[in-house]
Design a protein around this motif. Structure first.
Motif, short mmCIF file in Angstrom:
data_model
loop_
_atom_site.label_atom_id
_atom_site.label_comp_id
_atom_site.label_asym_id
_atom_site.label_seq_id
_atom_site.Cartn_x
_atom_site.Cartn_y
_atom_site.Cartn_z
N ILE A 141 -0.35 10.61 -3.23
CA ILE A 141 0.48 10.06 -4.53
C ILE A 141 1.39 11.17 -5.17
CG2 ILE A 141 -0.12 9.25 -6.79
CD1 ILE A 141 -0.94 7.27 -4.71
N ARG A 142 2.56 10.43 -5.49
CA ARG A 142 3.45 11.36 -6.42
C ARG A 142 3.27 11.02 -8.04
NH1 ARG A 142 9.29 10.49 -3.97
NH2 ARG A 142 9.90 11.84 -5.97
N SER A 143 3.18 9.67 -7.80
CA SER A 143 2.87 9.10 -9.27
C SER A 143 2.38 7.86 -9.37
CB SER A 143 4.03 8.99 -10.06
OG SER A 143 5.30 8.31 -9.60
N LEU A 144 1.64 7.39 -10.05
CA LEU A 144 0.89 6.13 -10.44
C LEU A 144 1.55 5.45 -11.66
CD1 LEU A 144 -1.27 4.41 -9.08
CD2 LEU A 144 -3.14 5.73 -10.69
N VAL A 145 1.75 4.32 -11.57
CA VAL A 145 2.24 3.23 -12.64
C VAL A 145 1.35 2.16 -12.81
CG1 VAL A 145 3.99 2.32 -14.09
CG2 VAL A 145 4.31 4.30 -12.60
N LEU A 146 0.73 1.80 -13.62
CA LEU A 146 -0.28 0.64 -13.73
C LEU A 146 0.30 -0.38 -15.05
CD1 LEU A 146 -3.78 2.74 -13.62
CD2 LEU A 146 -2.26 1.65 -11.81
N LEU A 147 0.68 -1.48 -14.47
CA LEU A 147 1.26 -2.62 -15.20
C LEU A 147 0.19 -3.32 -15.83
CD1 LEU A 147 4.80 -3.18 -13.59
CD2 LEU A 147 4.31 -1.62 -15.37
N ALA A 148 -0.09 -3.42 -16.90
CA ALA A 148 -1.12 -4.58 -17.27
C ALA A 148 -2.45 -4.57 -16.35
CB ALA A 148 -0.59 -5.87 -17.41
N GLN A 257 -7.15 14.46 -11.03
CA GLN A 257 -6.07 14.46 -10.14
C GLN A 257 -4.62 15.26 -11.08
OE1 GLN A 257 -6.79 14.15 -7.15
NE2 GLN A 257 -8.60 13.32 -7.45
N SER A 258 -3.66 15.85 -10.12
CA SER A 258 -2.59 16.50 -10.77
C SER A 258 -1.47 15.62 -11.02
CB SER A 258 -2.16 17.80 -9.79
OG SER A 258 -1.80 17.20 -8.73
N PHE A 259 -1.36 14.47 -10.31
CA PHE A 259 -0.07 13.61 -10.53
C PHE A 259 -0.26 12.82 -11.66
CE2 PHE A 259 -3.15 11.45 -7.62
CZ PHE A 259 -3.59 10.40 -8.46
N PRO A 260 0.74 12.39 -12.15
CA PRO A 260 0.98 11.60 -13.43
C PRO A 260 0.57 10.06 -13.14
CG PRO A 260 2.95 11.82 -12.85
CD PRO A 260 2.33 12.65 -11.60
N VAL A 261 -0.21 9.63 -14.24
CA VAL A 261 -0.82 8.35 -14.40
C VAL A 261 -0.23 7.46 -15.65
CG1 VAL A 261 -2.61 6.74 -14.36
CG2 VAL A 261 -2.78 8.96 -13.26
N SER A 262 0.54 6.56 -15.39
CA SER A 262 1.04 5.75 -16.81
C SER A 262 0.51 4.28 -16.84
CB SER A 262 2.71 5.62 -16.51
OG SER A 262 3.14 6.77 -16.19
N ILE A 263 0.02 4.01 -17.99
CA ILE A 263 -0.67 2.56 -18.08
C ILE A 263 0.66 2.02 -19.12
CG2 ILE A 263 -2.11 1.24 -19.05
CD1 ILE A 263 -4.22 3.31 -18.64
N ASN A 317 10.60 8.05 -13.19
CA ASN A 317 11.27 9.47 -12.94
C ASN A 317 10.23 10.46 -13.49
OD1 ASN A 317 13.79 8.59 -11.89
ND2 ASN A 317 14.24 7.69 -13.97
N ARG A 318 9.18 10.45 -13.82
CA ARG A 318 8.45 11.54 -14.33
C ARG A 318 7.80 12.35 -13.02
NH1 ARG A 318 2.87 9.86 -17.16
NH2 ARG A 318 2.75 12.20 -17.37
N LYS A 319 7.89 13.63 -13.36
CA LYS A 319 7.61 14.48 -12.16
C LYS A 319 5.99 15.04 -12.42
CE LYS A 319 11.99 14.90 -10.90
NZ LYS A 319 12.38 14.11 -9.80
#
Length: 319
Positions: A141-148, A257-263, A317-319
């Motif tokens: 995983i580079r980044s994780l984005v969770l929509l609703a 974990q170290s990768f970004p998680v966005s909700i 685009n988050r790192k």
């Protein structure tokens, strides 16, 4: 001799050029043996270089709505999605449908795309699936984005259940808001069903079910597509029956974990009306971010497409 060598060189060059497969927008991913086992329908869209895998909701829905959800980002990203096993374009026998198999299908797709690390987005149950995959395969995983997203904890702790119970009265008021009835009356859809045409029955369903539950502005109901026979409800039941008996707490796992998680979720999402649970999940967790979309329900891209595009761009685009 020199001319002959040049001829051979150019012949090999042309052969190699002709052998290069062109890009195709859809294809089938084998779940095992190509001739004997079912296949997953895969769809690619967008011309950007940065690849994003995006998972639809359900269980049992299909990927079509994601084309709309990502419409504003197709010049910046290359999206890859698929109909999950058992869904519309990916028929599977009942015995092959399970929670664990859904997780492994994401890994199967990653390998097929030859990507070491992926940007992964999921909506609703697809958000749960994305979190489950990221918890099992964090190294990819580079980044994780969770929509609703659906609940990232199962069972919910008592404190979070209490937060949802506090929301219940306002949620009931939201479901029964007068705008729904006014929309039905506007198109004279409150007549007995046997008097309605097929188009009218479809419209009534989208207002009274999808619009009521999933939209902040029910007058946007005509922008909703799908449902009906495109939704395979048995997939939900089969998947739910195979949930791990010990449950899950993906918030706790992802926190390590170290990768970004966005909700990203609407402030009128029926799953977490008012967002009190999501706010609790991200509180004090550095790599977590939470963005509520104002005046939006579960289908963010229908209620607030511009706001969703802006926030999704930021998080991808988050790192």
């Amino acid at each position: 001799m020199f001319k002959l060598t040049l001829t051979i060189f150019f012949a090999l060059f042309l052969f190699q050029a002709e052998a290069q497969l062109p890009s195709i927008s859809d294809w089938f991913l084998s779940s095992g043996d190509w001739d004997k086992d079912p296949q997953l329908y895969v769809r690619e869209f967008g011309t950007g270089r940065d690849t994003v895998i995006i998972l639809h909701g359900g269980w049992g829905a299909e990927h079509g709505e994601l084309l709309t959800a990502c419409a504003g980002l197709t010049k910046e990203f290359h999206f890859v999605t698929y109909d999950q096993r058992g869904s519309l374009r990916s028929p599977f026998p009942d015995g092959a449908i399970s929670y664990d198999a859904h997780i492994e299908d994401v890994e199967r797709l990653r390998k097929a795309l030859r990507l070491n690390k992926i940007k992964l987005v999921g909506h609703s149950m697809g958000g749960l699936l994305a979190a489950a995959y990221a918890s099992r395969y964090p190294q990819h995983i580079r980044s994780l984005v969770l929509l609703a997203p659906a609940d990232l904890k199962n069972p919910l702790p008592a404190e979070e259940l209490a937060l949802k119970q506090e929301q219940s009265k306002k949620l009931d008021e939201f479901f029964n808001r007068p705008e729904v009835q006014r929309e039905l009356e506007r198109y004279k859809l409150q007549r007995p069903n046997e008097e309605l045409s097929s188009i009218e029955r479809t419209s009534k369903f989208r207002i009274n079910v999808f619009g009521r539950r999933m939209l902040y502005d029910v007058s946007n109901w005509s922008k909703i597509m799908g449902g009906g026979a495109l939704y395979k409800g048995n997939v939900y039941e089969l998947t739910e029956k195979t949930y791990p008996k010990e449950g899950w707490d993906y918030v706790a796992v992802l926190e390590k974990q170290s990768f970004p998680v966005s909700i990203i979720t609407g402030d009128h999402d029926f799953i977490d009306f008012g967002n009190s649970v999501a706010k609790k999940w991200v509180a004090g967790r550095k790599q977590f971010t939470f963005t509520p979309i104002k005046n939006a329900g579960h289908l963010l891209w229908v209620d607030q497409p511009d706001a969703l595009t802006k926030e999704l761009r930021t998080q991808l685009n988050r790192k």
